[in-house]
Design a protein around this motif. Structure first.
Motif, short mmCIF file in Angstrom:
data_model
loop_
_atom_site.label_atom_id
_atom_site.label_comp_id
_atom_site.label_asym_id
_atom_site.label_seq_id
_atom_site.Cartn_x
_atom_site.Cartn_y
_atom_site.Cartn_z
N PHE A 88 25.07 -45.35 -18.77
CA PHE A 88 24.25 -44.90 -17.66
C PHE A 88 23.65 -46.10 -16.93
O PHE A 88 23.01 -46.96 -17.54
CB PHE A 88 23.13 -44.00 -18.19
N TYR A 89 23.88 -46.15 -15.59
CA TYR A 89 23.35 -47.23 -14.77
C TYR A 89 22.49 -46.65 -13.65
O TYR A 89 22.78 -45.58 -13.10
CB TYR A 89 24.49 -48.05 -14.15
N CYS A 90 21.44 -47.39 -13.29
CA CYS A 90 20.62 -47.05 -12.14
C CYS A 90 20.11 -48.34 -11.51
O CYS A 90 20.22 -49.42 -12.10
CB CYS A 90 19.46 -46.11 -12.52
N VAL A 91 19.54 -48.23 -10.32
CA VAL A 91 19.07 -49.40 -9.59
C VAL A 91 17.57 -49.28 -9.37
O VAL A 91 17.07 -48.24 -8.93
CB VAL A 91 19.78 -49.54 -8.23
N THR A 92 16.84 -50.35 -9.67
CA THR A 92 15.41 -50.40 -9.42
C THR A 92 15.14 -51.41 -8.30
O THR A 92 16.08 -51.93 -7.69
CB THR A 92 14.65 -50.80 -10.69
N VAL A 93 13.88 -51.70 -8.06
CA VAL A 93 13.54 -52.58 -6.95
C VAL A 93 14.01 -54.01 -7.15
O VAL A 93 14.11 -54.78 -6.20
CB VAL A 93 12.00 -52.58 -6.70
N ASP A 94 14.32 -54.39 -8.39
CA ASP A 94 14.70 -55.78 -8.60
C ASP A 94 15.99 -55.99 -9.38
O ASP A 94 16.45 -57.12 -9.52
CB ASP A 94 13.57 -56.54 -9.33
N CYS A 95 16.61 -54.92 -9.89
CA CYS A 95 17.82 -55.13 -10.69
C CYS A 95 18.59 -53.83 -10.90
O CYS A 95 18.11 -52.73 -10.59
CB CYS A 95 17.47 -55.75 -12.05
N ARG B 83 19.23 -58.46 -8.97
CA ARG B 83 19.47 -58.36 -7.54
C ARG B 83 18.89 -59.59 -6.85
O ARG B 83 17.79 -60.02 -7.15
CB ARG B 83 18.77 -57.10 -6.99
N HIS B 84 19.65 -60.15 -5.91
CA HIS B 84 19.17 -61.33 -5.20
C HIS B 84 18.86 -61.03 -3.75
O HIS B 84 18.19 -61.83 -3.07
CB HIS B 84 20.20 -62.46 -5.28
N MET B 85 19.35 -59.90 -3.21
CA MET B 85 19.09 -59.60 -1.81
C MET B 85 17.78 -58.81 -1.67
O MET B 85 17.34 -58.13 -2.61
CB MET B 85 20.26 -58.82 -1.20
N HIS C 294 24.81 -51.83 -0.56
CA HIS C 294 23.44 -51.91 -0.03
C HIS C 294 23.47 -51.37 1.40
O HIS C 294 24.02 -51.99 2.30
CB HIS C 294 22.95 -53.35 -0.06
N ARG C 295 22.90 -50.21 1.58
CA ARG C 295 22.81 -49.57 2.90
C ARG C 295 21.48 -49.97 3.52
O ARG C 295 20.42 -49.64 3.02
CB ARG C 295 22.91 -48.04 2.73
#
Length: 446
Positions: free
Chosen positions: A277-284, A301-303, A325-326
């Motif tokens: 299971f993967y998800c995205v947070t504000v920094d990674c 995440r670097h952007m 990244h939209r």
């Protein structure tokens, strides 16, 4: 019998049947009951030959491969060993073919194991390439499924749909069902295997129980279970409610869910990739570790991402984990959307910018789910490689149908009205975009 006999054009459009190229056989595939009867290869070849007698000269019997003594054999008596080996190869390729194989005759069925009724989590029986289409059904319990790897389309009768709601499909092709707004079940639509999971009330804190009411007009949004799936240990199921920021973990035999909450979530849907299971947070990008259940960093995440304006979208791109990244972009005096593509490198725990999906693939991107499909299996020109197609729950879909990664150009959306009484697919792109779209105002499936 005509292979398309069970598939009559719906009243919305017969054009989509041409778009889907049902030459591979759109057959009715009842789950867990009687399977369609298949004939031996020689019988099929003879029937095809007979259907073309008027358009070609008669072939001399000695030139017919099925009439050659050297090739004649009793297909119903291949022996247990050979039949078992063939059935294993068929199942490794696709469970729908395996169901057809077992339906040929009693001897083939006896030499190939039936899908275990009590083991819905068994991975080898998962219809992992099949996508349930969203369209007005031909019957209340009948749905069409599209094989995203071959372009084949079948109809499946699912009796459980009489009294169950579909919360979402899983990455393995299973369906998360809900009965009486309480009982969660996991269904394999191809085999009919059904697994009883812990009650939904054991996952939700008491303060959320009122949302299970039939009077909750936002139920479909609150309890959309996109991102759910079977963990790689083969005995654990993950139930994800993205809008509620909840993840339930349950092993076989558990009577209740273990609740995990999302940390710093973005506007994105989680993804089951290779059983994790993967998800995205504000920094990674985060991954769920199972012992004990916890979210850990999978990639940094670097952007820069705006929590209010942007969204990120994970996708399984033919075995590669990728992220889109939209974002809003400024082009002179105009504002618009841009879509930056990254490959998630799990070894270096980083995001690598790329400008191609690779291997002739296209992506369909939604706010709850995204999928990647090979272009070559669909009619020529209907889908373009290295293109991101938008689902109907993406805000800009009203104006933009697709974004082309190679030259950053935009394909405008069609001019038909999406706010009509019934939203129905007009093209193959519409059809696939609807598959990953969550609730749409005005869309009726029943």
């Amino acid at each position: 019998m005509d292979s398309n006999a069970h598939l009559k054009p719906n009243n919305w459009s017969s054009h989509i049947h041409f778009q889907l190229h049902l030459h591979r056989g759109a057959v009715l595939l009842p789950a867990a009951t009687a399977q369609p009867h298949l004939r031996s290869p020689c019988t099929v070849n003879r029937q095809r030959s007979n259907s073309h007698k008027r358009r070609r000269a008669r072939t001399h019997p000695s030139m017919d491969p099925c009439s050659s003594p050297a090739l004649e054999r009793n297909w119903l008596d291949l022996g247990d060993g050979l039949t078992g080996q063939i059935s294993d190869c068929v199942l490794a390729n696709d469970v729908a073919d395996y169901i057809r194989f077992r339906a040929v005759c009693d001897s083939w069925r006896q030499c190939s194991a039936a899908p275990p009724a009590d083991d819905t989590l068994a991975r080898r029986f998962h219809p992992r390439r099949w996508i349930m289409l969203r369209e007005p059904p031909a019957a209340p319990t009948r749905r069409r499924f599209l094989n995203s790897s071959t372009g084949e389309c079948v109809q499946v009768d699912i009796p459980k749909l009489r009294d169950h709601e579909v919360l979402a499909p899983t990455a393995e092709g299973l369906l998360v069902l809900l009965h009486a707004r309480k009982h969660v079940r996991l269904l394999n639509p191809m085999t009919g295997q059904l697994l009883q999971l812990p009650a939904l009330t054991t996952l939700l804190p008491a303060m959320y129980h009122h949302r299970l009411s039939v009077h909750n007009t936002h139920f479909g949004t609150d309890f959309a279970a996109w991102g759910s799936g079977v963990a790689d240990d083969g005995s654990t199921f993950l139930l994800c409610f993205y809008r509620l920021r909840m993840l339930g973990v349950a092993k076989l035999g558990d009577q209740s869910w273990t609740l995990l909450k999302f940390r710093d979530p973005l506007r994105t849907a989680p993804l089951m990739f290779a059983g994790r299971f993967y998800c995205v947070t504000v920094d990674c990008v985060m991954v769920l570790e199972m012992s004990p259940p916890r979210l850990e960093v999978a990639a940094r995440r670097h952007m820069r991402v705006s929590v209010e304006m942007d969204s990120t979208h994970l996708v399984d791109n033919g075995g590669q984990l990728m992220l889109v990244h939209r974002r809003f972009s400024q082009l002179g005096s105009k504002c618009g959307r841009s879509y930056d593509l990254y490959r998630v490198d799990l070894d270096t725990r980083s995001l690598l910018p790329v400008n191609s999906l690779g291997r002739g693939r296209a992506m369909f991107m939604g706010m709850y789910c995204s999928i990647s499909v090979p272009v070559e299996v669909f009619p020529f020109g209907s889908i373009t490689s290295d293109t991101i197609y938008l689902s109907f729950d993406v805000d800009e879909r009203e104006d933009t149908e697709a974004y082309h990664l190679v030259d950053t150009s935009i394909t405008p959306a069609a001019s038909y009205n999406l706010d009509g009484l019934v939203l129905q697919p007009h093209t193959l792109v519409d059809c696939l975009a609807l598959c990953i779209t969550s609730n749409i105002v005005g869309f009726q499936e029943d």
